[in-house]
Design an enzyme around this catalytic site. Structure first.
Site, PDB file in Angstrom:
ATOM      1  N   HIS A   1    -142.429  14.419  44.671  1.00  0.00           N
ATOM      2  CA  HIS A   1    -140.995  14.151  44.751  1.00  0.00           C
ATOM      3  C   HIS A   1    -140.420  14.409  43.363  1.00  0.00           C
ATOM      4  CE1 HIS A   1    -140.943  11.753  48.565  1.00  0.00           C
ATOM      5  NE2 HIS A   1    -142.233  11.640  48.260  1.00  0.00           N
TER       6      HIS A   1
ATOM      7  N   HIS B   1    -147.688  16.346  48.159  1.00  0.00           N
ATOM      8  CA  HIS B   1    -146.387  16.811  47.672  1.00  0.00           C
ATOM      9  C   HIS B   1    -145.928  15.943  46.508  1.00  0.00           C
ATOM     10  CE1 HIS B   1    -145.516  13.713  50.701  1.00  0.00           C
ATOM     11  NE2 HIS B   1    -144.365  13.498  50.092  1.00  0.00           N
TER      12      HIS B   1
END
Length: 137
Positions: free
Chosen positions: A101, A99
């Site tokens: 941020h 992922h």
């Protein structure tokens, strides 16, 4: 992958404040944000880290991260944005599902520890602002 928090969010087994979603990607507010609007951009398919994720998936993730960053500057009046990605325990990866941020930063604000859990009112406000900005390009 039921043990993976992000897979649970993808499958709607766990609640999240969703900013963006399509067939391949979901983006939602970080549960413990550094700053208001801190968003995670996640592939719906489980890949533990950047080394497992196919290049085309990574390209899609960073394109969405860029759109969210622009929306954070426009709607949250961020002075800058940090796009961050961690791989492995030594790099402080906590959730082992790749992922990005997307973190808005503001002059004069310092990161506070411990990080507090996002409150519902702030989350709903930010989701609405970012969704509107993403829809209007």
């Amino acid at each position: 992958m039921n043990a993976c928090t992000f897979c649970q969010i993808v499958k709607k087994m766990k609640e999240a404040y969703i900013v963006y979603e399509d067939d391949e990607v979901i983006a939602f507010l970080d549960k413990y944000p550094l700053f208001k609007g801190h968003t995670l951009v996640v592939p719906k398919e489980h890949y533990e880290n950047i080394f497992e994720a196919p290049d085309e998936v990574l390209c899609k993730l960073i394109k969405i991260a860029k759109k969210i960053a622009k929306a954070q500057i426009k709607t949250l009046n961020a002075d800058g944005v940090r796009i961050l990605q961690n791989n492995g325990r030594a790099a402080k990866q906590i959730i082992f599902h790749v992922h990005f941020h997307v973190i808005p930063f503001y002059y004069g604000l310092e990161i506070k520890y411990p990080r507090l859990e996002i409150n519902k009112d702030d989350a709903v406000e930010v989701v609405n602002l970012l969704r509107e900005a993403l829809e209007n390009g």
